[in-house]
Design a protein around this motif. Structure first.
Motif, short mmCIF file in Angstrom:
data_model
loop_
_atom_site.label_atom_id
_atom_site.label_comp_id
_atom_site.label_asym_id
_atom_site.label_seq_id
_atom_site.Cartn_x
_atom_site.Cartn_y
_atom_site.Cartn_z
N HIS A 135 1.15 -0.85 -11.47
CA HIS A 135 2.00 -2.62 -10.79
C HIS A 135 3.10 -2.92 -11.66
O HIS A 135 2.28 -2.96 -12.75
CB HIS A 135 0.98 -2.72 -10.52
N LEU A 136 3.68 -3.87 -11.65
CA LEU A 136 4.69 -4.29 -11.80
C LEU A 136 4.20 -5.79 -12.19
O LEU A 136 4.54 -5.67 -13.22
CB LEU A 136 6.03 -4.33 -10.93
N GLY B 299 7.41 -1.01 -1.82
CA GLY B 299 7.61 -1.86 -0.91
C GLY B 299 9.22 -0.66 0.11
O GLY B 299 9.35 0.29 0.27
N LEU C 32 0.20 -0.83 1.29
CA LEU C 32 0.57 0.36 1.19
C LEU C 32 -0.07 1.69 -0.53
O LEU C 32 -0.64 2.29 -0.49
CB LEU C 32 2.43 0.66 1.71
N GLY D 70 7.15 -6.92 8.06
CA GLY D 70 6.90 -5.06 7.99
C GLY D 70 5.52 -5.62 8.35
O GLY D 70 4.37 -4.82 7.73
N LEU D 71 5.24 -5.57 9.15
CA LEU D 71 3.38 -6.00 9.35
C LEU D 71 3.67 -5.96 11.62
O LEU D 71 4.58 -6.32 11.99
CB LEU D 71 2.79 -7.08 9.31
N LEU E 173 12.59 3.98 -6.28
CA LEU E 173 13.02 3.68 -7.38
C LEU E 173 14.28 4.60 -8.20
O LEU E 173 13.53 5.93 -8.39
CB LEU E 173 11.86 2.72 -8.36
N LYS F 65 -4.79 -7.75 6.30
CA LYS F 65 -5.83 -7.70 6.47
C LYS F 65 -5.57 -5.90 5.00
O LYS F 65 -4.75 -5.12 5.91
CB LYS F 65 -6.71 -7.44 7.17
N GLU G 86 -3.78 1.54 -0.45
CA GLU G 86 -4.27 2.49 0.43
C GLU G 86 -3.97 3.38 0.39
O GLU G 86 -4.63 4.81 0.32
CB GLU G 86 -3.95 1.76 2.40
N ALA H 245 5.34 3.71 -3.61
CA ALA H 245 5.04 2.27 -2.36
C ALA H 245 5.09 1.30 -3.04
O ALA H 245 4.86 -0.13 -3.14
CB ALA H 245 2.98 2.64 -2.88
N GLU I 98 0.22 -9.58 -5.14
CA GLU I 98 0.52 -10.50 -5.21
C GLU I 98 1.60 -11.62 -4.12
O GLU I 98 1.70 -12.80 -4.23
CB GLU I 98 0.97 -10.51 -6.64
N ARG I 99 1.67 -10.43 -3.51
CA ARG I 99 2.54 -11.14 -2.05
C ARG I 99 1.48 -11.78 -1.19
O ARG I 99 2.56 -12.29 -0.13
CB ARG I 99 3.24 -9.83 -1.89
N1 LIG Z 1 -2.84 -3.47 6.05
C1 LIG Z 1 -1.43 -3.26 5.89
O1 LIG Z 1 -1.44 -4.47 6.10
C2 LIG Z 1 -0.51 -2.97 5.56
C3 LIG Z 1 -0.62 -1.58 4.78
C4 LIG Z 1 0.29 -0.81 4.39
C5 LIG Z 1 1.75 -0.48 4.69
N2 LIG Z 1 1.96 -2.17 5.43
C6 LIG Z 1 3.07 -2.98 5.50
O2 LIG Z 1 4.35 -1.06 5.30
C7 LIG Z 1 5.00 -1.86 4.18
C8 LIG Z 1 4.88 -1.28 2.91
O3 LIG Z 1 3.72 -1.55 1.38
P1 LIG Z 1 4.21 -2.17 0.26
O4 LIG Z 1 2.85 -2.05 -0.18
O5 LIG Z 1 4.85 -0.87 -0.21
O6 LIG Z 1 5.05 -2.96 0.81
P2 LIG Z 1 5.16 -4.67 -0.44
O7 LIG Z 1 3.98 -5.27 0.11
O8 LIG Z 1 6.48 -5.25 -0.39
O9 LIG Z 1 4.18 -3.89 -1.92
C9 LIG Z 1 4.89 -3.31 -2.75
C10 LIG Z 1 4.24 -3.67 -4.28
O10 LIG Z 1 4.98 -2.46 -4.96
C11 LIG Z 1 5.19 -3.68 -6.47
N3 LIG Z 1 6.70 -2.99 -7.02
C12 LIG Z 1 8.20 -3.40 -7.23
N4 LIG Z 1 8.48 -2.39 -7.60
C13 LIG Z 1 7.45 -1.85 -8.62
C14 LIG Z 1 7.72 -1.13 -9.90
N5 LIG Z 1 8.66 -0.72 -10.15
N6 LIG Z 1 6.57 -0.72 -10.12
C15 LIG Z 1 4.97 -0.81 -10.01
N7 LIG Z 1 5.29 -2.03 -8.43
C16 LIG Z 1 6.50 -2.49 -7.89
C17 LIG Z 1 5.07 -4.67 -5.71
O11 LIG Z 1 5.55 -5.74 -6.70
P3 LIG Z 1 6.59 -6.92 -6.39
O12 LIG Z 1 6.68 -7.82 -5.43
O13 LIG Z 1 6.94 -7.28 -8.28
O14 LIG Z 1 8.50 -6.77 -5.68
C18 LIG Z 1 5.14 -4.53 -4.71
O15 LIG Z 1 4.09 -5.99 -5.17
C19 LIG Z 1 4.98 -3.42 4.22
O16 LIG Z 1 5.57 -4.05 5.61
C20 LIG Z 1 3.14 -3.70 4.28
O17 LIG Z 1 3.15 -4.75 5.09
C21 LIG Z 1 0.50 -2.78 5.40
#
Ligand SMILES: NC(=O)c1ccc[n+]([C@@H]2O[C@H](COP(=O)([O-])OP(=O)(O)OC[C@H]3O[C@@H](n4cnc5c(N)ncnc54)[C@H](OP(=O)(O)O)[C@@H]3O)[C@@H](O)[C@H]2O)c1
Ligand SMILES: Cc1cc2nc3c(=O)[nH]c(=O)nc-3n(C[C@H](O)[C@H](O)[C@H](O)COP(=O)(O)OP(=O)(O)OC[C@H]3O[C@@H](n4cnc5c(N)ncnc54)[C@H](O)[C@@H]3O)c2cc1C
Ligand code: SF4
Ligand code: FES
Length: 808
Positions: free
Chosen positions: A177-178, A242, A158, A289-290, A118, A321, A161, A240, A184-185
């Motif tokens: 969290h926002l 996104g 992410l 992203g998976l 950010l 998961k 974890e 983390a 929430e996705r």
């Molecule tokens: N177990 C698994 O399958 C696993 C584990 C780790 C990572 N991954 C993958 O790795 C990638 C990255 O993971 P990720 O968790 O970073 O992505 P993500 O699924 O996009 O989640 C990011 C979260 O952060 C929130 N966010 C965004 N801006 C924010 C802010 N300013 N303050 C607080 N929260 C904020 C987002 O809310 P909004 O929805 O409002 O943007 C969203 O809920 C993804 O593709 C994920 O699928 C998968």
């Protein structure tokens, strides 16, 4: 004449790119001369497992998917630490940051994503990190050693974890969290609330609906300020929030991009002979992203590059998961209620189980599971096929099916085309075929042969159930006998112990949840076994679950057929004093015990003590527990030895007392007895003890694996030693090796026959480093034991509940 190989260049040494190369090597190993560029300094590793490296259940080496030898063996030129900066699509050449230029006939771009950092004021301060690669993991591991407070921005997969990993490393962690709901996705508000409650129980703190305005600090991060004016002090921030597809290279090189690199259904970019795969691509307006979709893309691209007929890529319906131990959450397809959808829902707040299916018209379009994810693969299949809801499916989902059906029945009912390994897209049918065709007998063999379990590992319990289903009694679990585990799981002892280690599971409930126990409460066989394995693996962390122990261990006394108990105080080496004898006699009279008996192990047994009198008897005796009821060191029997005996060459009494004082109170897989003799006349009968010691002129002989019980066995000579210290060291190494490798309830005699004397000798006598490491681990475990009788006396609640039947 040898055909000239075409030049294939891969930019991006990550999961999608190398998976494509693996397919190509299988389909047409001679077709390409392959060059790979990777910005990171490592060979290809499993990015998914970074979460496990962070929480400490995997080492960096363990997550390498293809080591340096693999590249060599396949004739692949690998440039690590090398970033490609430009693609000259006219000249068909890639240029790297170190000046290298390599020509291609075909090019694959697989540059993955970058974490979104950010752009708030302060985001460049030291102490702000992403979580994407091994370098980030190192930063987090180092930070946890020096700082206490961490904040994770983002409550998605992410972020959660990362937060759990940092918590396991001992940091105080707040997730910012926002939105109002976590994940929430992927989750609806009900599942998100259940998840949050469980994570709070595990120790995470949450700030919801908080928008970060600024990160403050002078030299490094000191805190976060939010848009609403509130603040949070912290030493470290993980972003983390996104990911964004890594499209810079493609964009600079004139290849069409939007959010990602645009590809068609055959993974072709806008440039001739340039393909893209993985998180960097945008296909039909979607960026993934998976790994499941990326591996699907990789398989199609590889076929296309090898001239093998292939279907086109049509997009992937996603399911997720979360990889946090003790938390089972699954989500697939659509997951939010809406007026145009029909919702089938089952919520149990007591057992913390939630199941939801969503129908559009009558077609299944998505769902969410929390707490019990046994139905996940079926649900995924219904969504993928767009199955119509029927009475049968409804009963399967809402009825008794998922919860009470045994694991064996569940896999028996799975359709052949049902996907078992979501990451690699492998169906039950292909696993069954592989087991039958190649004679596979373990989860690891299935992984090597089919790839199932190679990514996140979440499908391993189901693979084990399929092995059980196909092989029946022949399936023993990882080549080791299943004894010690029960019908609640198809996993064998070694598989359970390895998974506990790998996933750093710390409670029985977590083990059962995460490893998919088919009876969520477990049974009287598996609960004590798991309690032992957890205590053996995590001596400092594990909180003994008393209710999972056998009754004698719970009560610290042996129950007799008339309902009374026996009390055997500790008499080290079988030696007592007149004062102790007097006290024992007085107690026997005061509590009117039915009999005082000398035991086979040279101790005094007060037989016939009422349950309610036990704490008072222990208090009056003022002696430690003799552990006559426990899976632990019971007695060290000694002969008279050199202190008094004419024949004695060694002080057997002193050695017996030393051994008993050193190793008492530690949990063992089964009861354990020792004996020490001052000379080979062997008056204390070493030959039938788990560890039997015999003095000789030059030192001691150590015998192991003896048993005088139902299946008598004469002990084997393990080694001869010269000094007392060496004897105690080898005994310690032997005991720890037994603790770590035996099945629960397996006596040393059976264990020795199973693993072999030579192997034990090698581990505890010959390999000095291993001997010392085993000793280190047994000392660490011994540092944590406590005297049970005095604890029971001191803990009023336990005392009232256990011995006075008072409910508290
Ligand atoms: N177990 C698994 O399958 C696993 C584990 C780790 C990572 N991954 C993958 O790795 C990638 C990255 O993971 P990720 O968790 O970073 O992505 P993500 O699924 O996009 O989640 C990011 C979260 O952060 C929130 N966010 C965004 N801006 C924010 C802010 N300013 N303050 C607080 N929260 C904020 C987002 O809310 P909004 O929805 O409002 O943007 C969203 O809920 C993804 O593709 C994920 O699928 C998968
Ligand atoms: C901690 C964590 C946990 C995850 N858990 C899961 C999970 O449980 N389930 C799941 O399905 N997914 C999970 N994911 C997501 C999954 O890891 C990714 O989807 C997958 O790794 C993407 O593969 P990729 O090959 O597209 O990209 P990457 O694996 O990121 O590979 C891209 C590689 O290209 C290199 N590169 C980039 N640009 C260049 C250049 N110009 N020159 C040379 N090299 C370059 C990068 O350094 C990187 O090594 C997780 C991700 C993380 C970070
Ligand atoms: S074993 Fe040897 S030393 Fe011990 S009592 Fe018997 S004869 Fe004496
Ligand atoms: S489901 Fe991830 S490896 Fe099988």
């Amino acid at each position: 004449m040898a055909t000239v190989r075409q030049k294939l260049v891969l930019v991006g040494n990550g999961m999608a790119g190398i998976n494509t190369i693996e397919h190509i090597l299988k389909l047409a190993p001679e077709r390409y001369e392959i060059t790979v560029f990777g910005s990171e300094p490592h060979p290809n590793y499993n990015r998914i497992m970074l979460s496990y490296v962070l929480e400490g259940s995997k080492t960096k080496n363990e997550i390498i998917l293809n080591d340096w030898d693999w590249y060599n063996a396949n004739g692949i030129t690998l440039y690590t630490n090398t970033t490609v900066t430009h693609i000259d699509t006219a000249e068909r050449t890639v240029h790297a940051d170190n000046g290298l230029a390599v020509a291609y006939d075909r090019l694959i771009i697989a540059t993955g994503s970058n974490p979104i950092i950010l752009p708030v004021p302060g985001h460049e301060l030291p102490g702000v990190a992403g979580f994407r690669d091994l370098a980030d993991c190192d930063t987090m591991l180092e930070t946890a050693q020096r700082y206490r407070k961490a904040a994770v921005i983002g409550g998605g997969l992410l972020g959660l974890e990362a937060a759990k990993g940092l918590l396991n490393l001992g940091m105080e962690v707040t997730v910012i969290h926002l939105m109002a709901d976590l994940m929430e996705r992927q989750l609806d508000p009900i599942a998100a609330a259940m998840l949050k409650a469980e994570l709070e129980r595990q120790g995470l703190a949450f700030l919801m609906e908080k928008q970060t305005a600024e990160i403050y600090g002078s030299e490094r991060v000191q805190g976060v300020r939010f848009k609403d004016g509130s603040e949070l002090d912290t030493d470290f921030i993980v972003m983390a929030a996104g990911i964004r597809p890594n499209i810079g290279l493609a964009e600079r090189s004139g290849i069409a991009v939007k959010r990602g690199i645009i590809v068609d259904d055959l993974m072709r970019t806008s440039a001739a002979d340039v393909y893209a795969v993985g998180e960097c691509v945008e296909h039909r307006n979607v960026c993934y992203g998976l790994v499941a979709p990326l591996f699907e893309q990789a398989a199609i691209l590889a076929k296309q590059l090898c001239g093998v007929e292939t279907k086109s890529y049509e997009g992937t319906s996603l399911s997720t998961k979360l990889k946090i131990s003790g938390v089972d959450v699954f989500s697939t397809g659509e997951f939010l209620d809406s007026p145009e959808l029909t919702v089938i829902r089952k919520q149990d707040d007591w057992k913390k189980i939630y199941k939801k299916l969503l129908l559009r018209g009558n077609k299944i379009v998505g769902g969410v599971l929390y707490g019990d994810v046994a139905d996940s693969s079926r649900m995924q299949q219904w969504v993928r096929e767009g199955a119509e809801m029927t009475e049968g499916l409804y009963t399967e989902f809402m009825g008794q099916s998922g919860e009470t059906m045994s694991a064996a029945d569940r896999v028996a009912q799975m359709a052949d085309e049902e996907i078992v390994c979501g990451c690699m897209g492998i169906s039950k049918g292909s696993i069954v075929d592989a087991i039958k065709q190649h004679g596979l007998t373990s989860v690891d063999e299935v992984k090597t042969c089919t790839g199932a379990g190679r990514s996140c590992g979440g499908c391993k319990p189901t693979v084990a159930n399929i092995l059980q289903h196909v092989l029946g009694d022949q399936y023993t679990g990882a080549g080791a006998s299943k004894a010690g585990i029960c019908d609640c799981t198809a996993l064998g002892r070694d598989e359970v112990v390895n998974e506990i280690k790998r996933l750093h599971l710390t409670t029985i409930k977590e083990v059962m949840n995460v490893l998919g126990w088919n009876n969520p409460e477990g049974c009287s066989k598996c609960r004590p076994a798991l309690n032992y394995y957890l205590g053996m693996l995590w001596p400092e962390e594990h909180e003994d679950e008393k209710e999972s122990r056998f009754v004698n261990e719970r009560m610290n006394a042996n129950i007799q057929k008339d309902g009374t108990y026996t009390v055997v105080p500790r008499m080290y080496g079988g030696v007592t004093t007149p004062q102790e004898l007097k006290r024992i006699a007085e107690v026997a009279v005061k509590y009117d015990v039915k009999m005082v008996k000398v035991t086979g192990g040279q101790r005094l047994d007060l037989i016939g003590v009422g349950k309610e009198d036990l704490p008072a008897v222990w208090q009056d005796l003022d002696m430690p527990s003799g552990y006559a009821y426990a899976k632990s060191l019971r007695t060290v029997k000694t002969c008279v030895g050199s202190q008094f005996c004419r024949f004695g060459t060694q002080d057997s009494i002193a050695m017996g007392i030393r051994l008993e004082k050193t190793f008492e109170r530690l949990d063992m897989p089964a009861k354990l007895k020792m004996a020490v003799n001052g000379c080979p006349r062997n008056c204390a009968e070493s030959c039938t003890k788990d560890i039997g010691i015999v003095g000789n002129d030059g030192g001691w002989e150590l015998y192991v694996g003896g048993n005088g019980g139902i299946k008598p066995r004469i002990a084997d000579l393990l080694c001869r030693v010269k000094t007392d210290d060496e004897l105690v060291e080898i005994a310690g190494a032997f005991l720890q090796h037994y603790r770590e490798t035996a099945k629960y309830l397996e006596r040393t005699s059976d264990w020795l026959e199973r693993v072999g004397l030579d192997s034990i000798k090698q581990q505890v006598v010959d390999d000095l480093d291993n001997r010392s490491a085993l000793n280190g681990r047994i000392q660490a475990a011994l540092a944590d034991v406590e005297e049970p009788w005095s604890s029971a006396i001191a803990e009023t609640v336990t005392r009232k509940q256990l011995y006075e039947d008072i409910k508290i």
